[in-house]
Design a protein around this motif. Structure first.
Motif, PDB file in Angstrom:
ATOM      1  N   HIS A   1       0.805  -1.214   0.000  1.00 58.57           N
ATOM      2  CA  HIS A   1       0.000   0.000   0.000  1.00 58.57           C
ATOM      3  C   HIS A   1       0.844   1.272   0.000  1.00 58.57           C
TER       4      HIS A   1
ATOM      5  N   SER B   1      -8.874   3.207  -7.346  1.00 61.36           N
ATOM      6  CA  SER B   1      -7.996   2.886  -6.218  1.00 61.36           C
ATOM      7  C   SER B   1      -8.624   1.733  -5.456  1.00 61.36           C
TER       8      SER B   1
ATOM      9  N   LEU C   1      -9.899   1.985  -2.459  1.00 61.34           N
ATOM     10  CA  LEU C   1     -10.937   2.366  -1.519  1.00 61.34           C
ATOM     11  C   LEU C   1     -12.148   1.468  -1.754  1.00 61.34           C
ATOM     12  N   ALA C   2     -12.998   1.335  -0.766  1.00 64.70           N
ATOM     13  CA  ALA C   2     -14.170   0.474  -0.913  1.00 64.70           C
ATOM     14  C   ALA C   2     -15.004   0.879  -2.113  1.00 64.70           C
ATOM     15  N   SER C   3     -15.067   2.199  -2.378  1.00 60.94           N
ATOM     16  CA  SER C   3     -15.864   2.692  -3.497  1.00 60.94           C
ATOM     17  C   SER C   3     -15.153   2.541  -4.833  1.00 60.94           C
TER      18      SER C   3
ATOM     19  N   GLU D   1     -10.835   7.325  -6.958  1.00 58.78           N
ATOM     20  CA  GLU D   1      -9.456   7.772  -6.822  1.00 58.78           C
ATOM     21  C   GLU D   1      -9.240   8.387  -5.449  1.00 58.78           C
TER      22      GLU D   1
ATOM     23  N   GLY E   1      -7.367   6.751  -3.002  1.00 61.15           N
ATOM     24  CA  GLY E   1      -6.923   5.721  -2.066  1.00 61.15           C
ATOM     25  C   GLY E   1      -5.675   5.031  -2.560  1.00 61.15           C
TER      26      GLY E   1
ATOM     27  N   GLN F   1      -2.004  -2.917  -3.571  1.00 63.72           N
ATOM     28  CA  GLN F   1      -2.328  -3.688  -2.372  1.00 63.72           C
ATOM     29  C   GLN F   1      -1.879  -5.137  -2.576  1.00 63.72           C
TER      30      GLN F   1
ATOM     31  N   ASN G   1      -8.957  -8.895   3.893  1.00 66.72           N
ATOM     32  CA  ASN G   1      -9.578  -7.584   3.752  1.00 66.72           C
ATOM     33  C   ASN G   1     -11.034  -7.689   4.179  1.00 66.72           C
TER      34      ASN G   1
ATOM     35  N   GLN H   1     -13.323  -5.682   3.867  1.00 67.39           N
ATOM     36  CA  GLN H   1     -14.249  -5.042   2.914  1.00 67.39           C
ATOM     37  C   GLN H   1     -14.683  -5.997   1.803  1.00 67.39           C
TER      38      GLN H   1
ATOM     39  N   GLN I   1     -12.005  -6.909  -3.940  1.00 63.56           N
ATOM     40  CA  GLN I   1     -11.908  -5.691  -4.751  1.00 63.56           C
ATOM     41  C   GLN I   1     -11.279  -6.023  -6.106  1.00 63.56           C
TER      42      GLN I   1
ATOM     43  N   ASN J   1     -11.578  -3.722  -9.049  1.00 65.57           N
ATOM     44  CA  ASN J   1     -10.761  -2.506  -9.106  1.00 65.57           C
ATOM     45  C   ASN J   1      -9.329  -2.780  -9.565  1.00 65.57           C
TER      46      ASN J   1
END
Length: 537
Positions: free
Chosen positions: A35, A68, A70-72, A75, A77, A81, A91, A93, A96, A99
């Motif tokens: 990260h 990125s 991020l959960a959403s 950009e 974040g 990763q 993770n 969340q 991802q 993404n």
């Protein structure tokens, strides 16, 4: 494990035969995580550098352009990763993957004997994979290190670099030999990148017979089941190399037996004069430190009582494996199902059982730890417990394949003054071995392998006290190979003179047969009888 400042390399791929390459990535510098990488293109060159057993070691994965992690996905974040974060395995969340971008193929190391520089101008000491080390040269531009071949440390061994002794497994050649830097000569720790071509033993060193199962050039498989003698000594590797020098196609596949290792494990072992011929070989074996025969003889612990004991041969015996029958010295494997052992070795020509030495030693040193608070067996009474465990293992193996030859290896002498045979307990050891031999040789296709160490010759290690050094291991390896010959597993074996040659040191004047019998001599790659040391320790 300690970390040095600067980046270090982590190699996550496999070595393959032929011209295939070894892919690798470089870990994020200074023990940091994926990260912290802010460039998507750079992300693909790294694995997570943390040493946390969670994120560390996972490939770094970049986010798609304009996104990125991020959960959403918006950009702003992290754009890099670890792969476990991306898949949701580490993770909270969740996945991802939507993404994530794909990385191009990782750079590859040549598998044709050539070497490339360590990436990013780094030195050999930043490499953390012994196999990859052999394909690299130091990437620094300045002498004396730059361009030096990277040399790996031996198995279970690290280069001694100040207080960072347990992390440095690769160094430039001049540093490892003491020609540059301040580490001094580290021959005892320096490993090998490739094994030399097999040099056959001279004809005078061999004997032949008809009617045996395996001829030179044919496939031969053996497997060793032992305790610390299979983990902290070199005799199994020596045996592997000797059989190759005789001419056998030694084939030793991995098995599913829990706790199996490909070489010595847990501790550094002596570096013998002939180490280059076996340290690069993979020799699967079961070497569980401190274990006794019963650890390899049962399929479950369901018969253990509320106090953690079971009855064996009329004695109360702990169900906990390990030295002193305590979990502290057991290791990560609680027990090994005997059916798994039998299934794993069913295609072997020979299985060597070298696992009864601790049965008696626990009775002598810590009797109540293994045999409960009541009446405990003396040394000779433990032979009934030993015979029970060995027979259970032998019968399980023969139920899978009755043609497997089982060799039960004798317990060797006790040590005195660290290095020498304890002559005061020698007769006791002989009686113990004779009793075990008498009890197990009633089993079909089962033979006892006895041997002797000479008195007044250094035969034991300073590294792992009480365990045989290179010379003792030579005796053990040759005894097993000779047993294979005597019981007609192999048609060509070793020409071994009588025990009057055991302590001969005038190597240059000895016959091949006497040279091989002597603990102080060996037949070197040039086919000559040369001095054989206790090994670098």
């Amino acid at each position: 494990m300690a970390r040095r400042g600067g980046a270090f390399a982590f190699f996550s791929a496999l070595l393959f035969d032929g011209a295939a390459a070894i892919s690798f990535r470089v870990a994020v510098p200074n023990g940091l995580g994926c990260h912290t990488i802010v460039d998507r293109a750079d992300c693909c060159h790294f694995v997570d550098g943390r040493n946390d057993g969670y994120y560390g070691g996972h490939d770094c994965v970049p986010a798609k352009e304009g996104m990125s992690f991020l959960a959403s996905g918006a950009e702003g974040g992290p754009v890099c990763q670890p792969s476990c974060f991306v898949t949701g395995e580490c993770n909270e969340q969740g996945s991802q993957a939507a993404n994530a971008a794909e990385c191009p193929a990782a750079p590859a190391l040549p598998a044709n004997g050539s070497r490339i520089p360590v990436p990013m101008g780094l030195g050999c000491a930043e490499i953390r994979d012994r196999k990859a080390c052999c394909h690299l040269v130091d990437g620094r531009a300045d002498p004396p290190y730059g361009g030096q071949a990277c040399i790996p440390a031996r198995r279970n061994t690290w280069y001694e670099v100040g207080h960072d002794i347990e992390s440095i497994v690769c160094q430039p050649e001049c540093w490892a030999t003491g020609e540059c830097g301040d580490g001094g000569n580290q021959d005892a720790r320096r490993g090998f990148c490739s094994r030399p071509k097999v040099t056959s033993l001279p004809e005078a060193a061999l004997v032949s017979q008809k009617g045996a199962s395996v001829e030179p050039g044919e496939r031969l498989r053996f497997y060793v089941i032992g305790s610390s003698n299979a983990a902290w000594q070199t005799w199994i590797g020596q045996m592997h190399a000797t059989l190759r020098r005789i001419g056998y196609q030694v084939t030793l596949p991995r098995t599913d037996i829990p706790g199996e290792e490909l070489g010595p494990v847990g501790r550094r072992v002596p570096k013998c004069d002939d180490a280059q011929y076996y340290e690069t070989l993979e020799t699967p074996r079961l070497g569980l430190q401190g274990w006794s025969t019963w650890g390899f003889a049962f399929d479950s612990q369901d018969d253990c009582d509320a106090t953690g004991h079971r009855e064996i041969a009329g004695w109360n015996v702990s169900c906990t494996n390990g030295w002193a029958c305590t979990t502290r010295w057991r290791g990560p494997i609680p027990f090994v199902p005997v059916s798994t052992i039998a299934s794993g070795v069913k295609d072997a020509n020979v299985v060597v059982l070298a696992n009864f030495c601790n049965d008696g030693r626990n009775a002598q040193m810590l009797p109540h730890a293994c045999y409960g608070e009541g009446l405990v067996p003396d040394l000779m009474q433990t032979t009934d417990i030993t015979a029970d465990g060995l027979k259970r293992t032998i019968r399980a193996i023969h139920e899978e394949n009755p043609s497997v030859v089982v060799l039960v290896l004798a317990r060797y002498s006790d040590a005195k003054q660290i290095l020498y045979v304890n002559d005061r307990t020698e007769e006791e050891t002989r009686k113990l071995n004779a009793a075990v031999k008498k009890k197990v040789e009633t089993e079909p296709n089962t033979y006892f392998v006895d041997f002797e160490f000479p008195v007044d010759v250094p035969m034991f290690q300073t590294l792992n006290t009480g365990h045989a050094n290179c010379r003792g291991d030579k005796v053990m390896a040759e005894a097993v190979v000779d047993a294979m010959y005597q019981h007609k597993v192999i048609s060509t074996g070793l020409n071994l003179a009588g025990e009057d040659c055991l302590a001969r040191m005038d190597c240059g004047s000895l016959s091949m047969a006497c040279c091989q019998r002597s603990v102080l001599c060996y037949i070197n790659p040039d086919g000559l009888c040369a001095p054989y040391s206790t090994g670098l320790q």
